[in-house]
Design an enzyme around this catalytic site. Structure first.
Site, PDB file in Angstrom:
ATOM      1  N   GLU A 191      46.381  20.784  31.752  1.00 22.12           N
ATOM      2  CA  GLU A 191      45.671  21.794  30.701  1.00 22.12           C
ATOM      3  C   GLU A 191      44.703  22.738  31.563  1.00 22.12           C
ATOM      4  OE1 GLU A 191      43.315  20.251  27.587  1.00 22.12           O
ATOM      5  OE2 GLU A 191      44.764  19.015  27.311  1.00 22.12           O
ATOM      6  N   ASP A 228      33.021  21.782  22.733  1.00 18.74           N
ATOM      7  CA  ASP A 228      32.861  21.386  24.124  1.00 18.74           C
ATOM      8  C   ASP A 228      31.495  20.928  24.416  1.00 18.74           C
ATOM      9  OD1 ASP A 228      35.485  21.473  25.833  1.00 18.74           O
ATOM     10  OD2 ASP A 228      35.294  23.486  25.277  1.00 18.74           O
TER      11      ASP A 228
END
Ligand SMILES: Cc1ncc(COP(=O)(O)O)c(C=O)c1O
Lengths: 269, 406
Positions: free
Chosen positions: A49, A60
């Site tokens: 990724e 996040d």
């Protein structure tokens, strides 16, 4: 066969898990990113990724936020990310996935973004802030370009929603392990196994687990429940120390060493 | 993307997916989707529940102090020599701004949903104070996220929140202002969504927030409309309000949307100049994009990275704007104008000396435009301005900027 499907099919047939590491593009700069990707491939990554830095990443935790901030402070640009990834074409075997906010895709133009992703050599896209309900239009563009649009399911997703999401899914299903943001957790929630079992009963797509995983034992615990494990913050945090040429070499070595252990845990039975 | 053909704005928005024309919707992680669906369902039920409405109206009357007056600013009117200027006095609400209209409503919803903890973000601190106040009133634990930079600029409000029993968490990520406080509150919510409600402070964020916050703030416009009719026997010719995220203006404008003779004008923070980074005029200079879970106008660079913004007033210092404003802009129903720092600062002092009212710096932007406009309009015209809050919270900063000591 789609390269993502092929990876999972090989690992699953061998009774193994796919190991899927995450790295931020441009932290601290793109030459380091391409080195890290190459090292991750050598270490046994099955898919990689590539995180596109975004100024306001809601999903996040502190480690990846800080990593995005470092990259943006160094004036990372979309065109440069695509160029760097394209420069790896034919040199790294694992298929690459772009992890990218819809804010970036929309601004770039959804079709243009897909075109650039194809040209750069990406095999799929993960768009964490584009839930299934809003994805239909974009999914058509992605599909037409032969890319996978990875759908996410969360511990908070009710059964009804899960069914709808799975109808649109391709490549694999990204199973969010914890209700919360990305970042290492000491222990994974007890109901994760139940969620994976219920998903297993509803879809034939591979299941990859992410958010919270950091250690080999956490990957090992997924054998028999999932088809892959995703690790981001635990690797990216090594880049915090990469402030000059010397410390960068060390950081890349540490990422490679950590990735080897995680890959072993995924590929052991 | 489909291009919308400009048809006139209606008040029958958003649709069930949270679309105001093309704007709005939900661009959030899957983890939050269920909570948003649950909130939408619960909100619709509450809207149809007379008991909920009664409880809300009662609290607005006895706790907030509504209805607040529509005040004829006689001396400002005379000074301008044109249109009659009326002020909708949101500054007279408990806690000194319009923000409490929304936090009382959302706190009641929190209790209805059986959630036991509240989080909020705040910029100027007014929404944080209003949330802390509503939570104290109902005994709910409350955490307020506030950019470190704003904690410094708005010390008094931080202390008020603490006095009300709230925990204030300084945010040190990104630009350390309102935008990062929203990010941090969303991240908290990702992990706490099972037992926590996020009381967002403006008409921004994913559906149903822009609709719900507008509805809770629409009491401003409903009262002002009725008061204006009673006081002057007619509707105003122009209604003016400042636009940060856009909640006092949305609440003020919404009941007038179908009154086609009433001009609506939203005032953005013009900052120091029209250069990128020097202002927070999202509708005047922004482009369509995604921020904080909704699709609207936004100030961002060519890659979609949110731009830095500047305003003298912390409450307007935001690079996004509510999706209904984007809809109103594109349909032409509302005009948006930028007023710069200095003019807002001067106007604050002028209004204080002329009317004995110190408006918040945010509201001073709206006042500055209204004074300009009154001069251009006939004496028979009526302008209604939303005086969204009082200026006490800004006086330390004003003293600093004008080289005075308190
Ligand atoms: C007094 C006052 N007016 C206006 C605003 C701007 O917010 P909104 O545009 O949501 O009304 C604020 C925000 O803090 C405020 O405190």
């Amino acid at each position: 066969m789609n390269p993502i499907a092929e990876v999972f099919s090989q690992r699953t047939t061998a009774g193994q898990l796919a190991f899927i590491p995450f790295v931020t593009a441009g932290d601290p700069d793109l030459s380091v990113t391409t080195r890290v990707i190459t090292e991750l491939a050598h270490a046994g990554a099955d898919l990689i990724e590539v995180g596109f830095p975004y100024s306001d990443p809601i999903a996040d935790g502190p480690v990846i936020q800080a990593s995005y901030t470092r990259a943006l402070n160094n004036k990372i640009k979309l065109v440069d990310i695509f160029a760097a990834v394209e420069s790896l074409k034919g040199q790294v075997k694992p298929p690459l996935l772009a992890m990218v906010s819809y804010a970036i895709i929309f601004r770039h133009g959804p079709q243009a973004f897909v075109d650039h992703a194809v040209k750069a050599g990406f095999s799929g896209l993960i768009v964490p802030d584009l839930p299934g309900d809003e994805a239909a239009e974009f999914a058509k563009l992605v599909d037409a370009a032969d890319l996978a649009l990875i759908q996410l399911v969360a511990p908070t997703t009710p059964a009804e929603r899960m069914k709808k999401i799975l109808e649109q899914a391709s490549g694999f299903v990204y199973c969010i392990a914890v209700a919360g943001t990305t970042g290492a957790r000491e222990a994974l929630p007890g109901d994760l196994a139940a969620m994976l079992k219920s998903l297993r009963a509803t879809t034939t797509l591979p299941l990859a687990v992410g958010f919270g995983l950091s250690r080999p034992d956490q990957i090992r615990a997924l054998h028999g429940l999932a088809n892959g494990g995703i690790v981001g913050s635990a690797l990216v945090k090594h880049l915090e120390a990469a402030t000059n040429a010397e410390s960068t070499v060390v950081a890349v070595q540490r990422i490679a060493a950590a990735a080897r252990e995680l890959a072993l845990a995924a590929h052991g039975k | 993307m489909t291009v919308s053909i400009a048809s006139p704005a209606t008040s029958q928005v958003p649709d069930l997916e949270g679309r105001f024309g093309e704007f709005g919707r939900r661009f959030v992680p899957e983890t939050l989707m269920y909570a948003l669906e649950q909130l939408t369902t619960e909100y619709h039920k509450a809207q149809r529940d007379p008991k909920f409405q009664q409880q809300l109206d009662g609290l607005l009357r006895t706790f907030v102090g509504r209805p607040n007056p529509l005040y004829f600013a006689e001396r400002l009117t005379k000074m301008c020599g044109g249109a009659q200027i009326y002020l909708k006095r949101e500054d007279l609400n408990h806690t000194g701004a319009h923000k409490i209209n929304n936090t009382i409503g959302q706190t009641l919803l929190t209790l209805r949903m059986g959630k036991t903890r509240v989080i909020a973000e705040t910029g100027a601190g007014q929404h944080g104070v209003a949330t802390a106040t509503a939570c104290a009133r109902f005994g709910l634990p409350c955490v307020v996220y506030m950019g470190e930079e704003d904690v410094r600029r708005q010390k008094l409000n931080v202390f008020i929140m603490k006095t009300m029993g709230a925990e204030v968490r300084p945010v040190t990520s990104g630009s350390r202002t309102l935008r990062d406080a929203i990010n941090e509150a969303m991240r908290d919510w990702m992990a706490s969504v099972a037992d926590t409600h996020y009381i967002i402070g403006s008409v921004v964020g994913p559906h149903p927030f822009p609709m719900m916050v507008r509805d809770f703030q629409a009491v401003i416009g409903r009262e002002a409309r009725a008061q204006c009719l009673e006081e002057t026997g007619r509707l105003p010719d122009e209604v003016v309000a400042c636009v940060g995220g856009g909640s006092n203006s949305a609440g003020m404008f919404y009941p007038f949307v179908e009154d086609k003779t009433v001009a609506l004008t939203g005032i953005e923070a013009g900052g120091r100049s029209s250069e990128p980074g020097q202002h927070a005029s999202t509708l005047s200079y922004g482009a369509k994009g995604v921020l904080h879970g909704s699709y609207s106008y936004v100030l961002q660079d060519e890659d979609g990275q949110t731009a830095d913004v500047h305003s003298i007033s912390a409450g307007l210092d935001y690079p996004g704007v509510g999706p209904e404003h984007s809809y109103w802009k594109d349909t032409g129903r509302v005009q948006y104008v930028a007023i710069r720092d200095q003019e807002a600062l001067d106007t604050m002092q002028l209004v204080a000396r002329t009317e004995g009212i110190i408006p918040a710096l945010e509201s001073s932007h709206a006042m500055a435009y209204a004074l300009r406009r009154a001069k251009e309009r006939a004496k028979t015209d009526v302008i209604v301005v939303c005086l969204s809050g009082r200026g006490d919270k800004d006086l330390n900063e004003v003293a600093r900027l004008t080289n005075q000591t308190i």
